[in-house]
Design an enzyme around this catalytic site. Structure first.
Site, PDB file in Angstrom:
ATOM      1  N   LYS A 196      16.007  21.859 -11.264  1.00 48.21           N
ATOM      2  CA  LYS A 196      15.347  20.580 -11.495  1.00 48.21           C
ATOM      3  C   LYS A 196      16.097  19.602 -12.355  1.00 48.21           C
ATOM      4  CE  LYS A 196      11.337  19.745 -11.216  1.00 48.21           C
ATOM      5  NZ  LYS A 196       9.899  19.645 -11.495  1.00 48.21           N
ATOM      6  N   SER A 220      14.599  21.526 -16.419  1.00 45.74           N
ATOM      7  CA  SER A 220      13.389  22.307 -16.652  1.00 45.74           C
ATOM      8  C   SER A 220      13.782  23.602 -17.349  1.00 45.74           C
ATOM      9  CB  SER A 220      12.723  22.610 -15.311  1.00 45.74           C
ATOM     10  OG  SER A 220      11.902  23.750 -15.430  1.00 45.74           O
ATOM     11  N   HIS A 244       0.829  -1.216   0.000  1.00 49.26           N
ATOM     12  CA  HIS A 244       0.000   0.000   0.000  1.00 49.26           C
ATOM     13  C   HIS A 244       0.857   1.257   0.000  1.00 49.26           C
ATOM     14  CE1 HIS A 244      -3.192  -2.815   1.299  1.00 49.26           C
ATOM     15  NE2 HIS A 244      -2.255  -3.291   2.090  1.00 49.26           N
ATOM     16  N   GLU A 255       9.403   8.540 -17.061  1.00 47.72           N
ATOM     17  CA  GLU A 255       8.036   9.054 -17.266  1.00 47.72           C
ATOM     18  C   GLU A 255       7.505   8.668 -18.645  1.00 47.72           C
ATOM     19  OE1 GLU A 255       7.417  13.168 -14.865  1.00 47.72           O
ATOM     20  OE2 GLU A 255       9.045  13.160 -16.290  1.00 47.72           O
TER      21      GLU A 255
END
Ligand code: ARG
Length: 459
Positions: free
Chosen positions: A284, A278, A157, A291
């Protein structure tokens, strides 16, 4: 506008928009090698059966060899009016060797021809994909070997559950990839079935030898029903399904890498070569590769659904709808191969941060199950032990202490059977070491599992 090879019964020419709508040349030219190999096998069979003369077959085979050379040299004129790769190659053959070229299509149809081409393509590509999966598994196994002994929380979980070996976690993915390979390997038997000789749908009046053609292209089996041979695309559905499962596996791993590379976890550091910055936030480092692997999973699973819908309700036998099988096939192949290779590269260059994993092992009472096991081993019914440990955990939480920081007296308030040796059971390392059950996370078991995988992969 070129005259169509099937133009005999037509008076008018094709509407330009219709030509654009129906042409598959833009994508099926990718099948030129398979198309030529299939045609050469067919020509040899025709000669062996006395349907065409041996010199005619020789001229066809030679002409097709030259055409392959022209295509590979970028000298081939892909005339859009020629509809598909089959007609483009055949038209060129006739232009090169004359009337004899027009004999090639004896006892054949584009319907059995295209089915063969796709099967030949898929066999080759699946073999390539199997090799890529082996490289991926090797990268995973090397990573597991490199960091053998490192511990991290195992999750259920997405809550910290019990400590496990990092290598054990990685080897879980190896099991998925091994099944992926098994599925693909097993499917090869159904792909390597030659449909050539089914002709348009009903077979042919010529005394052909489909077994011989199959052998020529390296297929051990021949179709059994001509109607099925030209309309069956099950082997593509299987491939798309297997690819969907591979992408789901990769997507799950990608998701973990995305989570783990964020500062909340910081268990891993993605290699610079596999991340991007970024355009606005200078600090970043984004996990774009995982992804996109996760994102492309949707597209591959979509192709499976798409082809299922294309096939649904198609009457026997060939229908032009079947031309819609190629783009999803090609796109799936390219996408899955890309994802598998990039994941292998990522794993090969992944930095892990064992100190962050170790930090995550405290504070979550990860050895609470061990305490319950300890009590149960002393004869306390497991349910009762579970309850006693729950109370102990709540107390420790109030005291802002780890279980092992409580005194024996404190613990005994909730678990009267506890003795001094309990503390040994509360240690993270011992929790892992005690899980020696088959397939468990103890180092002895994981070492066996890793050795087995390394042996399978020739490492
Ligand atoms: N381009 C077609 C396909 O991909 C080839 C077969 C066409 N056959 C036909 N009878 N129109 O399926």
């Amino acid at each position: 506008m070129a005259k169509k090879p099937w133009g005999g019964r037509f008076q008018g020419s094709t509407e330009a928009e219709v030509e654009a709508f129906t042409s598959s040349l833009d994508f099926d030219r990718r099948l030129y090698r398979q198309d030529i190999a299939g045609s050469q096998a067919h020509a040899r069979m025709l000669a062996k059966q006395g349907i065409i003369a041996p010199e005619e077959a020789a001229a066809i085979v030679r002409g097709l060899d030259e055409i392959r050379g022209e295509i590979e040299a970028g000298e081939f004129d892909w005339d859009p009016a020629l509809e598909d790769v089959h007609m483009a190659v055949e038209a060129r053959l006739t232009a090169k060797i004359g009337e004899v070229g027009r004999k090639l299509h004896t006892a054949r149809s584009r319907n059995d021809q295209v089915a063969l081409d796709v099967r030949l393509f898929l066999v080759e590509e699946v073999e390539g994909l199997l090799a890529d999966l082996t490289e991926l598994r090797r990268a995973g196994a090397r990573l597991a070997r490199r960091h053998f002994g490192v511990l991290l929380p195992g999750y259920t979980h997405l809550q910290r559950a019990q400590p496990v070996l990092f290598s054990h976690h990685l080897l879980a993915y190896d099991e998925m990839w091994r099944r992926d390979q098994a599925r693909l390997t097993e499917s090869l038997a159904r792909i390597r079935v030659s449909p050539l000789g089914a002709a348009a749908l009903a077979g042919t009046t010529f005394p052909i030898d489909p077994k011989f053609t199959a052998e020529q292209v390296g297929f051990p089996e021949v179709f059994r029903n001509s109607l099925d041979a030209v309309s069956d695309r099950d082997f593509l559905l299987e491939f798309l399904a297997h690819s969907g499962i591979i992408m789901v596996h990769l997507s799950r791993m990608a998701e973990e890498l995305i989570l783990w590379s964020g500062s909340e976890f910081a268990f891993v550091e993605l290699p610079d070569a596999y991340a991007t910055g970024s355009s606005i936030m200078p600090q970043k480092k984004n996990p774009d590769v995982p992804e996109l692997i996760r994102g492309k999973c949707g597209r591959v699973c979509g192709h499976l659904l798409g082809l299922l819908m294309t096939l649904k309700g198609l009457p026997l036998a060939y229908n032009r709808d079947l031309q819609e099988d190629k783009e999803p096939l090609f796109d799936t192949m390219d996408t899955v191969k890309g994802a598998v290779r990039l994941m292998a590269g990522l794993l090969s260059n992944l930095k892990i941060r064992p100190e962050r994993m170790a930090q995550a092992l405290s504070g979550g009472f990860l050895t609470a199950t061990d305490m319950a096991d300890y009590l149960a081993a002393k004869g306390v019914p497991f349910r009762t032990a579970h309850e006693q440990v729950g109370l102990t955990v709540r107390f420790a939480e109030e005291q802002k202490k780890e279980l092992w920081e409580l005194s024996l007296e404190e613990i005994r308030r909730f678990a009267p059977q506890a003795e001094a040796d309990l503390f040994d059971w509360l240690k993270i390392e011992n929790s892992v070491a005690r899980r020696t059950s088959p397939g468990g996370t103890a180092a002895v078991r994981v070492a066996e599992a890793l050795a087995r995988v390394e042996k399978e992969l020739g490492l």
